[in-house]
Motif scaffolding. Structure first.
Motif, PDB file in Angstrom:
ATOM      1  N   GLY A  23       2.900   7.569  -2.687  1.00 37.69           N
ATOM      2  CA  GLY A  23       1.781   7.176  -1.838  1.00 37.69           C
ATOM      3  C   GLY A  23       0.445   7.709  -2.312  1.00 37.69           C
ATOM      4  O   GLY A  23      -0.512   7.803  -1.537  1.00 37.69           O
ATOM      5  N   PRO A 107       6.201   3.154   1.842  1.00 36.72           N
ATOM      6  CA  PRO A 107       5.291   3.540   2.934  1.00 36.72           C
ATOM      7  C   PRO A 107       3.887   3.852   2.418  1.00 36.72           C
ATOM      8  O   PRO A 107       3.352   4.945   2.616  1.00 36.72           O
ATOM      9  N   PRO A 109      -0.053   4.136   2.079  1.00 38.52           N
ATOM     10  CA  PRO A 109      -1.127   4.219   3.072  1.00 38.52           C
ATOM     11  C   PRO A 109      -2.036   2.994   3.070  1.00 38.52           C
ATOM     12  O   PRO A 109      -2.524   2.570   4.117  1.00 38.52           O
ATOM     13  N   ARG A 129       9.246  -4.605   8.756  1.00 41.09           N
ATOM     14  CA  ARG A 129       8.503  -3.434   9.209  1.00 41.09           C
ATOM     15  C   ARG A 129       7.541  -3.805  10.341  1.00 41.09           C
ATOM     16  O   ARG A 129       6.972  -4.888  10.346  1.00 41.09           O
ATOM     17  N   ASP A 131       5.350  -1.141  11.290  1.00 42.66           N
ATOM     18  CA  ASP A 131       4.438   0.006  11.255  1.00 42.66           C
ATOM     19  C   ASP A 131       3.233  -0.257  10.355  1.00 42.66           C
ATOM     20  O   ASP A 131       2.732   0.640   9.696  1.00 42.66           O
ATOM     21  N   TRP A 132       2.774  -1.511  10.307  1.00 49.85           N
ATOM     22  CA  TRP A 132       1.624  -1.834   9.471  1.00 49.85           C
ATOM     23  C   TRP A 132       0.633  -2.673  10.265  1.00 49.85           C
ATOM     24  O   TRP A 132       0.961  -3.247  11.306  1.00 49.85           O
ATOM     25  N   GLU A 165      -5.543   2.637  12.576  1.00 52.42           N
ATOM     26  CA  GLU A 165      -5.457   4.086  12.387  1.00 52.42           C
ATOM     27  C   GLU A 165      -4.027   4.578  12.574  1.00 52.42           C
ATOM     28  O   GLU A 165      -3.583   5.500  11.896  1.00 52.42           O
ATOM     29  N   ALA A 166      -3.285   3.948  13.485  1.00 54.73           N
ATOM     30  CA  ALA A 166      -1.918   4.395  13.789  1.00 54.73           C
ATOM     31  C   ALA A 166      -0.889   3.848  12.814  1.00 54.73           C
ATOM     32  O   ALA A 166       0.248   4.323  12.780  1.00 54.73           O
ATOM     33  N   ALA A 167      -1.251   2.860  11.990  1.00 50.09           N
ATOM     34  CA  ALA A 167      -0.294   2.205  11.103  1.00 50.09           C
ATOM     35  C   ALA A 167       0.071   3.091   9.921  1.00 50.09           C
ATOM     36  O   ALA A 167      -0.777   3.794   9.377  1.00 50.09           O
ATOM     37  N   THR A 168       1.330   3.022   9.506  1.00 53.29           N
ATOM     38  CA  THR A 168       1.745   3.711   8.272  1.00 53.29           C
ATOM     39  C   THR A 168       1.045   3.082   7.073  1.00 53.29           C
ATOM     40  O   THR A 168       0.488   3.773   6.226  1.00 53.29           O
ATOM     41  N   THR A 169       1.098   1.743   7.002  1.00 55.26           N
ATOM     42  CA  THR A 169       0.490   0.996   5.903  1.00 55.26           C
ATOM     43  C   THR A 169      -0.621   0.108   6.445  1.00 55.26           C
ATOM     44  O   THR A 169      -0.416  -0.615   7.428  1.00 55.26           O
ATOM     45  N   ARG A 211      -8.765   6.105   4.198  1.00 51.25           N
ATOM     46  CA  ARG A 211      -7.463   6.168   3.517  1.00 51.25           C
ATOM     47  C   ARG A 211      -7.576   6.270   1.999  1.00 51.25           C
ATOM     48  O   ARG A 211      -6.698   6.832   1.353  1.00 51.25           O
TER      49      ARG A 211
END
Length: 282
Positions: A23, A107, A109, A129, A131-132, A165-169, A211
């Motif tokens: 990452g 994962p 950023p 996923r 989480d993006w 802001e909360a997303a992994t990617t 990021r």
């Protein structure tokens, strides 16, 4: 530049692979990756200009230049025609390559997708996923809003900055894209607006700026033979790491491209793109 070219491509690819898995590198993916396969959509600025030329007779200055061609169409047939023809150009979609799918499993950023076809979005969706998030550059033509970009959920619904802001990617598509809303920065006028403020970074989302801090960039399937593309890449990389990479055919680089790589400390990896991508996934 000569010292860059002499760097061992195998060593550089090992560095890139390690950086992506950790990452520590931002993949900056261009249409050249998908262009390794056969697709019905335009996968270069020249191919997009050629598509416009099938729709209308372009003046000489606009031939081969998609930004100027789109500007001519907007001037003579209005913005709605530009948008409709962009939708037509990318309507068939592009299935993500094995490399897009591989990236979607990491994962990371930040991922930058520098074309309109949406392969990276599709790859992230296919990975299952949730989480993006995505942030897309938008034209300010006729929207009546003082905004440079819009945020989206994986499902394509409008999102807020805090979702990013909360997303992994975070997927960043600076030129817009066919999905989910057919946002396109494409005309000369679109880019003039952006370029008037890009030095002070306002068109680049704050979460992207946050990021990229301390990360390197690796350019894959991109060329820098267009001043606009060089300007965008330079501004997106600003205040990131001092070490970057690009898989390129060094024999065909223009003088401006060589100067750009040198200025930005981008190490060219002299290996065919398909081989390089296979090695990274390996």
């Amino acid at each position: 530049m000569a010292t860059h070219v002499l760097e061992n491509p195998e060593v550089l690819l090992d560095e890139v692979g390690e950086g992506l898995r950790a990452g520590q590198l931002v993949p900056f993916v261009g249409p050249g990756i998908s262009a390794l396969g056969a697709h019905a959509v335009p996968l270069s600025t020249g191919a997009l200009a050629d598509f416009f030329a099938t729709k209308t007779t372009l003046p000489r200055r606009a031939k081969g230049n998609c930004w100027a061609a789109a500007q001519y169409i907007e001037s003579t047939r209005f913005r709605d025609t530009v948008t409709a023809w962009m939708k037509e150009a990318f309507a068939q979609g592009v299935l993500p390559s094995a490399f897009h799918r591989w990236l979607a499993g990491l994962p990371l950023p930040l991922v930058v997708d520098a074309w309109y076809a949406g392969e990276m979005r599709t790859a992230l969706l296919a990975a299952g996923r949730e989480d993006w998030a995505e942030v897309q550059g938008i034209t300010r033509a006729h929207i009546g809003e003082d905004r440079w970009f819009r945020f989206y959920t994986p499902g394509g619904d409008p999102a807020k900055a805090h979702d990013a802001e909360a997303a992994t990617t975070l997927l960043y598509t600076p030129h817009g894209g066919i999905a989910p809303d057919a946002n396109f920065l494409i005309t000369d006028a679109d880019y003039v607006e952006v370029l008037t403020e890009i030095d002070i970074q306002t068109p680049i989302p704050e979460e992207v700026r946050h990021r990229r801090t301390g990360l390197g960039f690796v350019f894959l399937g991109c060329r820098f033979d267009d001043q606009l593309l060089r300007t965008y890449a330079r501004q997106i990389m600003k205040r990131s790491s001092a070490r970057h990479y690009a898989v390129l055919d060094v024999e065909t680089l223009t003088r401006n491209e060589r100067r750009f790589l040198e200025e930005q400390n981008i190490s060219p990896i002299a290996k065919p793109l398909g081989e390089a991508l296979g090695q990274l996934m390996g």
